[in-house]
Design a protein around this motif. Structure first.
Motif, mmCIF file in Angstrom:
data_model
loop_
_atom_site.group_PDB
_atom_site.id
_atom_site.type_symbol
_atom_site.label_atom_id
_atom_site.label_comp_id
_atom_site.label_asym_id
_atom_site.label_seq_id
_atom_site.Cartn_x
_atom_site.Cartn_y
_atom_site.Cartn_z
ATOM 1 N N GLY B 57 0.853 -1.273 -0.128
ATOM 2 C CA GLY B 57 -0.054 0.134 -0.074
ATOM 3 C C GLY B 57 0.858 1.286 0.050
ATOM 4 O O GLY B 57 1.918 1.161 -0.227
ATOM 5 N N MET B 58 0.220 2.369 -0.152
ATOM 6 C CA MET B 58 0.680 3.759 -0.137
ATOM 7 C C MET B 58 0.611 4.560 1.204
ATOM 8 O O MET B 58 -0.236 4.429 1.999
ATOM 9 N N ILE B 59 1.817 5.191 1.276
ATOM 10 C CA ILE B 59 1.810 6.223 2.774
ATOM 11 C C ILE B 59 2.364 7.530 2.210
ATOM 12 O O ILE B 59 2.819 7.646 1.133
ATOM 13 N N SER B 60 2.385 8.510 3.207
ATOM 14 C CA SER B 60 3.080 9.906 2.756
ATOM 15 C C SER B 60 4.393 9.871 3.362
ATOM 16 O O SER B 60 4.615 9.306 4.472
ATOM 17 N N TRP B 61 5.225 10.321 2.849
ATOM 18 C CA TRP B 61 6.667 10.328 3.295
ATOM 19 C C TRP B 61 7.251 11.588 3.336
ATOM 20 O O TRP B 61 7.266 12.171 2.528
ATOM 21 N N TYR B 62 8.062 11.947 4.523
ATOM 22 C CA TYR B 62 8.540 13.388 4.734
ATOM 23 C C TYR B 62 10.176 13.026 4.593
ATOM 24 O O TYR B 62 10.684 12.165 5.520
ATOM 25 N N ASN B 65 14.279 17.041 5.005
ATOM 26 C CA ASN B 65 13.680 18.688 4.855
ATOM 27 C C ASN B 65 12.368 18.873 5.113
ATOM 28 O O ASN B 65 12.052 19.974 4.779
ATOM 29 N N GLY B 66 11.755 18.023 5.325
ATOM 30 C CA GLY B 66 10.216 18.001 5.461
ATOM 31 C C GLY B 66 9.633 18.011 4.257
ATOM 32 O O GLY B 66 8.363 18.450 4.386
ATOM 33 N N HIS B 68 7.242 16.667 1.428
ATOM 34 C CA HIS B 68 6.195 15.338 1.520
ATOM 35 C C HIS B 68 6.462 14.803 0.196
ATOM 36 O O HIS B 68 6.520 15.488 -0.921
ATOM 37 N N VAL B 73 4.873 1.079 0.199
ATOM 38 C CA VAL B 73 5.556 0.232 1.054
ATOM 39 C C VAL B 73 5.611 -1.412 0.400
ATOM 40 O O VAL B 73 4.503 -1.886 0.068
ATOM 41 N N ILE B 238 10.514 0.791 1.227
ATOM 42 C CA ILE B 238 9.835 1.887 0.727
ATOM 43 C C ILE B 238 10.520 2.634 -0.244
ATOM 44 O O ILE B 238 11.741 2.713 -0.244
#
Lengths: 181, 277
Positions: B57-62, B65-66, B68, B73, B238
């Motif tokens: 599945g998918m996620i948000s990654w930071y 430097n923050g 997005h 995964v 990831i």
């Protein structure tokens, strides 16, 4: 007539029982197939996706403060219409009226509106981003909004926001004066 | 025996630069481009094997430097070397890799397939794939487990999987046609592709015309995807961006084979070693 003619010839070809026994076929033993058991899964029965999101949540929000502000189930959540101040890691502050609260896991965000030098500014903050240092509710919504998303306040005569940063500063100065008196 | 003189056919009335009587040595044959050896040298191959993984599945990654970004995964679950293919026997070098476990469908698997896993002394795998490699150094011993740490954070990988099937779809969805107008006398043809050709001449539809048909459910390769995170203990890798196919489907991961399509300002940082030390 025909059958009679063939019969004697067949009898001549037939072999005695002892001779026939020499053509025994060799019986092959069946090949054995071993089925090996698997090693246990490294994650056990845990869901890989939730494992990753939980880990990142702990990293970006160890005390659960941001979650408390964003989660629609919590009582102290930010609601549309609230005035919120956000401090980022580069030290800058932004104060704005919450137009939208978007709760969607790690990419949960707030859309804030303010006016700077008379120009309306909308800024979207990803709350769980490591650049967002702190989120503070300065004032709860003064009126009831019927909508969840307050896009309609843009350019509205009565509902649109003014320079919130300046007004917040003014209010703070007033409070100080009052306390010193 | 005297040397054979090259035969030159003299044709009357045609201008010739060289005298028909001159003894011209035969030119050397140029190196052939269509030989198997030349084709092998031209092929973009990496020296080591890749791995198989499940899409989770998918996620948000930071990033640090923050910034997005979307990320996918992937889980490598019990990925092992199952067999080899060698140049002498099969004509090319490749590593056969299996991943996962067949539990319920074990009885449905035929004996010859089960026998391969039995010979390799590994559990029956859910999926098996081949990774062609250059040379023989990358032929890892059979039963070697390929863990998530096979890949390094910051490296680039090629991701291959089967895309989601969309069924029999029209030209607007499949090829992005505009369709016909909504009004001005158009009836029941709003999503039509329009004409497919001319009239009596040529009297047929040219091959390759874009029409409605089956969409998706095909092998898609995404090149140069960045690896954001690697965890050997859990088998989680990831990868930045999207990965074709739905959740739970099997994905082929291998080192990036070519680094094209890179923005000019980013070339320097990207053209570092594919597998950072």
């Amino acid at each position: 007539m025909l059958a009679r003619l063939i019969r004697p010839s067949l009898a001549a070809v037939r072999l005695p029982a002892m001779q026939m026994a020499t053509f025994k076929t060799i019986k092959r033993e069946p090949k054995t197939v071993n089925i090996y058991e698997r090693h246990p899964r490294r994650l056990g029965t845990e869901n890989a996706l939730t494992h990753v999101t939980d880990k990142l949540m702990k990293q970006f929000d160890p005390q659960g403060v941001k979650m408390e502000l964003m989660n629609p189930k919590s009582a102290d959540r930010i609601k549309p219409g609230d005035i919120v101040q956000i401090k980022t890691t580069d030290g800058s502050l932004f104060t704005g009226l919450t137009m939208v609260v978007d709760f969607r896991g790690l990419s949960s965000n707030l859309l804030l509106r303010s006016k700077i030098t008379k120009i309306g500014i909308d800024r979207r903050f990803k709350i769980f981003s490591p650049t967002v240092e702190s989120v503070k509710i300065i004032r709860r919504a003064t009126q009831k909004y019927t909508a969840e998303r307050l896009y309609y306040i843009r350019g509205h005569k009565r509902l649109d926001v003014g320079d919130l940063e300046a007004s917040v500063k003014k209010a703070a100065a007033k409070r100080k004066k009052f306390l010193f008196k | 025996m005297a040397e054979a003189t090259p035969v030159r056919v003299f044709s009357r009335g045609v201008a010739q630069l060289i005298s028909p009587n001159a003894n011209v040595p035969a030119a050397e044959a140029p190196a052939r481009n269509n030989s198997p050896a030349a084709a092998y040298a031209r092929k973009q191959l990496v020296s080591r094997t890749g791995a198989l993984a499940f899409k989770r599945g998918m996620i948000s990654w930071y990033d640090e430097n923050g910034v997005h970004m979307p990320a996918t995964v992937l889980e490598i679950d019990l990925c092992q070397v199952v067999g080899h293919k060698t140049e002498e026997k099969h004509g090319y070098n490749a590593v056969q890799v299996g991943m996962g476990h067949r539990n319920k469908a074990l009885q449905k698997m035929n004996k010859s397939k089960l026998g391969q896993f039995s010979a390799a002394t590994v559990n029956p795998k859910q999926a098996v794939a081949e990774f062609r490699i250059r040379g023989k150094d990358g032929l890892l011993p059979i039963t070697t487990e390929i863990t998530a740490s096979h890949f390094k954070v910051g490296q680039y990988v090629d991701v291959q999987a089967t895309s989601k099937g969309k069924g029999f779809s029209g030209v607007m969805k499949r090829h992005g046609f505009s369709g016909l107008p909504a009004s001005h006398g158009v009836s029941l043809k709003h999503r039509s592709g329009g004409t497919t050709g001319q009239n009596t001449d040529p009297g047929r539809v040219f091959p390759g015309r874009k029409m409605a048909g089956n969409m998706g459910n095909e092998t898609v390769t995404l090149k140069n995807q960045k690896v954001l995170s690697v965890d050997e203990d859990t088998g989680i890798v990831i990868v930045k961006g999207m990965v074709p196919g739905s959740k739970g489907k099997i994905v082929k991961l291998s080192d990036a084979r070519n680094m094209y399509g890179v923005a000019a300002h980013d070339v320097k940082s990207r053209l570092g070693p594919l597998v950072p030390e």
